[in-house]
Every structure is written in C-alpha cells, then in structure tokens.
Design a protein around this motif. Structure first.
Motif, PDB file in Angstrom:
ATOM      1  N   ALA A   1     -31.330 -31.167  37.800  1.00  0.00           N
ATOM      2  CA  ALA A   1     -31.864 -31.510  39.135  1.00  0.00           C
ATOM      3  C   ALA A   1     -33.390 -31.438  39.120  1.00  0.00           C
ATOM      4  N   ALA A   2     -33.924 -30.366  38.526  1.00  0.00           N
ATOM      5  CA  ALA A   2     -35.387 -30.205  38.494  1.00  0.00           C
ATOM      6  C   ALA A   2     -36.034 -31.319  37.669  1.00  0.00           C
ATOM      7  N   GLY A   3     -35.434 -31.648  36.529  1.00  0.00           N
ATOM      8  CA  GLY A   3     -35.991 -32.698  35.664  1.00  0.00           C
ATOM      9  C   GLY A   3     -36.066 -34.038  36.389  1.00  0.00           C
ATOM     10  N   CYS A   4     -35.032 -34.346  37.179  1.00  0.00           N
ATOM     11  CA  CYS A   4     -35.005 -35.626  37.910  1.00  0.00           C
ATOM     12  C   CYS A   4     -35.964 -35.597  39.092  1.00  0.00           C
ATOM     13  N   GLU A   5     -35.933 -34.499  39.830  1.00  0.00           N
ATOM     14  CA  GLU A   5     -36.810 -34.404  41.005  1.00  0.00           C
ATOM     15  C   GLU A   5     -38.277 -34.503  40.581  1.00  0.00           C
ATOM     16  N   LEU A   6     -38.626 -33.803  39.513  1.00  0.00           N
ATOM     17  CA  LEU A   6     -40.030 -33.800  39.083  1.00  0.00           C
ATOM     18  C   LEU A   6     -40.441 -35.137  38.473  1.00  0.00           C
ATOM     19  N   ALA A   7     -39.499 -35.809  37.832  1.00  0.00           N
ATOM     20  CA  ALA A   7     -39.822 -37.141  37.298  1.00  0.00           C
ATOM     21  C   ALA A   7     -40.192 -38.070  38.446  1.00  0.00           C
ATOM     22  N   ALA A   8     -39.422 -37.989  39.542  1.00  0.00           N
ATOM     23  CA  ALA A   8     -39.713 -38.832  40.711  1.00  0.00           C
ATOM     24  C   ALA A   8     -41.032 -38.397  41.361  1.00  0.00           C
ATOM     25  N   HIS A   9     -41.244 -37.097  41.401  1.00  0.00           N
ATOM     26  CA  HIS A   9     -42.490 -36.560  41.987  1.00  0.00           C
ATOM     27  C   HIS A   9     -43.719 -37.066  41.213  1.00  0.00           C
ATOM     28  N   LEU A  10     -43.663 -36.979  39.886  1.00  0.00           N
ATOM     29  CA  LEU A  10     -44.818 -37.429  39.081  1.00  0.00           C
ATOM     30  C   LEU A  10     -44.975 -38.953  39.135  1.00  0.00           C
ATOM     31  N   ALA A  11     -43.894 -39.650  39.530  1.00  0.00           N
ATOM     32  CA  ALA A  11     -43.992 -41.112  39.687  1.00  0.00           C
ATOM     33  C   ALA A  11     -44.526 -41.473  41.072  1.00  0.00           C
ATOM     34  N   GLY A  12     -44.774 -40.446  41.901  1.00  0.00           N
ATOM     35  CA  GLY A  12     -45.357 -40.688  43.224  1.00  0.00           C
ATOM     36  C   GLY A  12     -44.357 -41.119  44.287  1.00  0.00           C
ATOM     37  N   ALA A  13     -43.079 -40.813  44.068  1.00  0.00           N
ATOM     38  CA  ALA A  13     -42.050 -41.236  45.032  1.00  0.00           C
ATOM     39  C   ALA A  13     -42.087 -40.364  46.291  1.00  0.00           C
ATOM     40  N   PRO A  14     -41.640 -40.908  47.426  1.00  0.00           N
ATOM     41  CA  PRO A  14     -41.620 -40.124  48.667  1.00  0.00           C
ATOM     42  C   PRO A  14     -40.494 -39.078  48.670  1.00  0.00           C
ATOM     43  N   ASP A  15     -40.570 -38.156  49.645  1.00  0.00           N
ATOM     44  CA  ASP A  15     -39.651 -37.014  49.703  1.00  0.00           C
ATOM     45  C   ASP A  15     -38.164 -37.381  49.711  1.00  0.00           C
ATOM     46  N   LEU A  16     -37.808 -38.400  50.462  1.00  0.00           N
ATOM     47  CA  LEU A  16     -36.391 -38.790  50.554  1.00  0.00           C
ATOM     48  C   LEU A  16     -35.862 -39.198  49.169  1.00  0.00           C
ATOM     49  N   VAL A  17     -36.693 -39.889  48.412  1.00  0.00           N
ATOM     50  CA  VAL A  17     -36.301 -40.311  47.056  1.00  0.00           C
ATOM     51  C   VAL A  17     -36.165 -39.070  46.162  1.00  0.00           C
ATOM     52  N   LEU A  18     -37.123 -38.167  46.298  1.00  0.00           N
ATOM     53  CA  LEU A  18     -37.077 -36.933  45.495  1.00  0.00           C
ATOM     54  C   LEU A  18     -35.781 -36.169  45.745  1.00  0.00           C
ATOM     55  N   ARG A  19     -35.431 -36.030  47.015  1.00  0.00           N
ATOM     56  CA  ARG A  19     -34.226 -35.257  47.377  1.00  0.00           C
ATOM     57  C   ARG A  19     -32.978 -35.916  46.796  1.00  0.00           C
ATOM     58  N   ASN A  20     -32.893 -37.216  46.921  1.00  0.00           N
ATOM     59  CA  ASN A  20     -31.689 -37.901  46.432  1.00  0.00           C
ATOM     60  C   ASN A  20     -31.618 -37.925  44.912  1.00  0.00           C
ATOM     61  N   LEU A  21     -32.766 -38.024  44.260  1.00  0.00           N
ATOM     62  CA  LEU A  21     -32.726 -38.023  42.794  1.00  0.00           C
ATOM     63  C   LEU A  21     -32.480 -36.619  42.252  1.00  0.00           C
ATOM     64  N   SER A  22     -32.875 -35.614  43.030  1.00  0.00           N
ATOM     65  CA  SER A  22     -32.518 -34.246  42.662  1.00  0.00           C
ATOM     66  C   SER A  22     -30.993 -34.095  42.739  1.00  0.00           C
ATOM     67  N   THR A  23     -30.388 -34.638  43.808  1.00  0.00           N
ATOM     68  CA  THR A  23     -28.920 -34.603  43.940  1.00  0.00           C
ATOM     69  C   THR A  23     -28.272 -35.378  42.787  1.00  0.00           C
ATOM     70  N   TYR A  24     -28.851 -36.527  42.456  1.00  0.00           N
ATOM     71  CA  TYR A  24     -28.340 -37.303  41.314  1.00  0.00           C
ATOM     72  C   TYR A  24     -28.290 -36.418  40.060  1.00  0.00           C
ATOM     73  N   GLY A  25     -29.390 -35.731  39.781  1.00  0.00           N
ATOM     74  CA  GLY A  25     -29.463 -34.884  38.581  1.00  0.00           C
ATOM     75  C   GLY A  25     -28.479 -33.732  38.648  1.00  0.00           C
ATOM     76  N   ARG A  26     -28.381 -33.106  39.838  1.00  0.00           N
ATOM     77  CA  ARG A  26     -27.473 -31.953  39.974  1.00  0.00           C
ATOM     78  C   ARG A  26     -26.024 -32.393  39.716  1.00  0.00           C
TER      79      ARG A  26
END
Ligand code: FPP
Ligand code: MG
Length: 328
Positions: free
Chosen positions: A180-205
């Motif tokens: 979850a952290a690896g996916c969330e941070l990848a989206a974060h470093l790509a400059g994605a907005p919060d909603l995307v971060l949350r969903n990609l964290s769920t994807y990873g989890r």
C-alpha cells in the motif's frame, strides 16, 4: 491470457526504469569490505522479479508519470523487502530462497540477523536521501506495522482457533502495508491528487493481501523446485493460514483432530502432514482461499478503475492476474 508474456511485456515497457532501480540498489548495498559485499550481493538476488519496484513504477506511470525519484523509491521498497526476507528466513529456519541458500543457511543466524539490519539501515539511508517527509513517515510506519504483524503471528503459533479477522490483521500488517505504501508514494511522487493516492493505496493493499493468501497456499501445495524457496514451514511452525482456517470451519471431527494434531502438536509425523495436505486440496480449502485471493485482486482493480482511465488501469490489472496465477 498468456500470463508470462503479459508480464514480460509490462516489464519490457519499464525496463530502463527498473535498470535505474538496480543501479540504486547496487550503489546502496556496495561495501568496501569484501565479506559484507559478498553477503549483500547474495541477498540482493532474493528479490527475483523485483515485483515491488515494478509495481511502484507501473503505478507512477498510471498516476502521472515516472520521475527520477521513482527509481529511488523502488529501491528503498525493495531493500526493505530484502531485509525482511533475510530476517524472515532466520525466524522460519528456511534453507532456500530463490534457489539459493538463505543467508542463515550460508553464514548462520548470527550474521543473518546483522545482515538484515545492514540492508534495512541502507534502505532508510536511501529513504532519507529521497527528502520526502510523506515517504519517510509512510514507509517507517509500514515497517513498524510489518514487525507488529510478525509478533502477532508468533503469538498465535499453534493456535488452531485463530479467527479469520486476526489472520487478515496479520497479513495486512506483515505484507499488505508495504504494498500500500509503495503504491501510494509512487502516486504521490507522480504528483497525483489525494483521491488518486487513496485509491491506489487501496489497490496496493488489496494486491498485497492477495499475494500473501497465494503465498500461504503455495506453502502448503506448491512445488519447492518451481518456487525456489523452502515450503511447508507454516505447518511445521503451526501457522494457521487461510486455507487451514477454511478447512477448520467446514471439516468434520476426524479431520479437525488431524488438523489439531499437526498445528498444535509440535512435530507431527510426516504421514499426518501429507494426509492433511491432501485433504486441504480434496475438500476445497486451498481453492476456497485462492478464490478469496481473486476477490481481493478484483477489489484492487475496482479501486484502480475508480480513478484511472482504461489505458492506465489495464497494466495494473495484468499485475493482479500475475499475483493470482504465480507459482513462484
Ligand atoms: C514473509 O512471510 C515475511 C514477511 C512478509 C515479513 C517478515 C518481516 C520480518 C521478519 C521483520 C523484519 C524487520 C526488519 C526491520 C527488517 P512468509 O514466511 O509467509 O513468506 P515466505 O514464504 O516468502 O517466507
Ligand atoms: Mg518465511
């Protein structure tokens, strides 16, 4: 679908970025002392397909684009994973990982524990050099949860009554948090907005949960030659994993006695272990657990589809397919 070609295609698309991850890992694990260099070099091969960095890179690409910092993030996540494997093999008394002797098998527990610490410290050093507070907080929290999960797992060894909820709590902590952290941070470093971060964290989890359930099935019915690592250690150490929980919940008194004897009894006769394993397959417990893993992969896909266009979520779905079908 031809699983390996799909995965190969995905890896080919991110090959230059994965090569940068390798450079980061090699530079971080290099050591002037040949004794340490030999050991870190040996352990760095335990990562195999580099699934976690590949996941971070594919998520980054889907969420806005891969940047030079993603190679560093991928390396940090992979090195944390390598350190945990080195320690995990000591805990499990495992002799084989990726078709090589484990660090404990090659150099003993004393040095294996310390080498795990070396790799973990190098990972945190690299993380500091990423200079991103969110990454620092999120990954150190994930590692802390990972260790709590391992402690909880140990407390419940030989506990035939382990609840499904507790099993999920353990695997979420020990495996899924880092995904979850690896996916969330990848989206974060790509400059994605919060909603995307949350969903990609769920994807990873969800992907991480599926990964661990499949891992737990392979430990029971996998082939050591294909997996390239020691299997069967879960029964040996009395770990109640999902297939065993499903078997317990549906079996009759005789089967349940057999399960209790293998899980709580210490060293059960090999014949009992073999009989239990064949019942787990025959009575559908392994298939039931694999079906559950598929549900988690589907949940992962739903989360990714919620925030990404099709061209972006399709590769993430292909990775989910690999997690389900893998035999290694
Ligand atoms: C694999 O479990 C193990 C983990 C997912 C986590 C292990 C974590 C630790 C031992 C803590 C390490 C801490 C630091 C700070 C480095 P498994 O035995 O089910 O998987 P396997 O089949 O690959 O061995
Ligand atoms: Mg293990």
């Amino acid at each position: 679908m031809n699983q390996s070609s799909t995965l190969d295609d995905l890896y080919r698309e991110i090959a230059p970025d994965l090569a940068r991850v390798e450079v980061e890992i090699a530079a971080s694990l290099a050591d002037d002392e040949p004794v340490i260099a030999e050991m870190t070099n040996h352990a760095s091969r335990f990562g195999g397909k580099r699934l976690r960095p590949a996941l971070s890179l594919l998520v980054a690409r889907a969420a806005g684009g891969i940047t030079p910092r993603h190679a560093r993030l991928g390396a940090v996540v992979e090195m944390i994973h390598l350190a945990t494997l080195v320690h995990d093999d000591v805990i499990d008394g495992a002799g084989l990982r990726r078709n090589q002797p484990t660090v404990n098998a090659a150099w003993g527990n004393y040095e294996a524990v310390l080498l795990g610490d070396v790799i973990f410290a190098r990972a945190i050093n690299l993380l500091a050099r990423l200079k991103d507070e969110r990454a620092l907080l999120s990954l150190t929290t994930a590692v802390s949860r990972l260790c709590s999960g391992e402690i909880l797992q140990n407390r419940h060894r030989r506990d035939v009554a382990l609840s499904e909820d507790l099993y999920y709590q353990i695997i979420e902590s020990k495996t899924a948090e880092l995904y979850a952290a690896g996916c969330e941070l990848a989206a974060h470093l790509a400059g994605a907005p919060d909603l995307v971060l949350r969903n990609l964290s769920t994807y990873g989890r969800e992907l991480g949960i599926a990964f661990q359930i499949v891992d737990d099935c392979l430990d029971l019915v996998g082939d050591e030659k294909i997996a390239g690592k020691s299997l069967g250690t879960d029964l040996e150490y009395g770990k109640m994993t999902l297939p065993l929980i499903l078997f317990r919940n549906t079996s009759g008194p005789r089967e349940r006695r057999l399960l209790e004897s293998v899980i709580s009894g210490g060293c059960a006769p090999a014949e009992e272990v073999r009989r239990l394993v064949s019942l787990l397959s025959r009575d559908g417990a392994v298939d039931g657990a694999l079906a559950r893993a598929r549900e988690h992969v589907e949940r992962a896909s739903v989360a990714a589809r919620r925030v990404l266009p099709e061209s972006a979520w399709a590769p993430l779905e292909a990775l989910g397919e690999f997690v389900i079908r893998r035999r290694i």
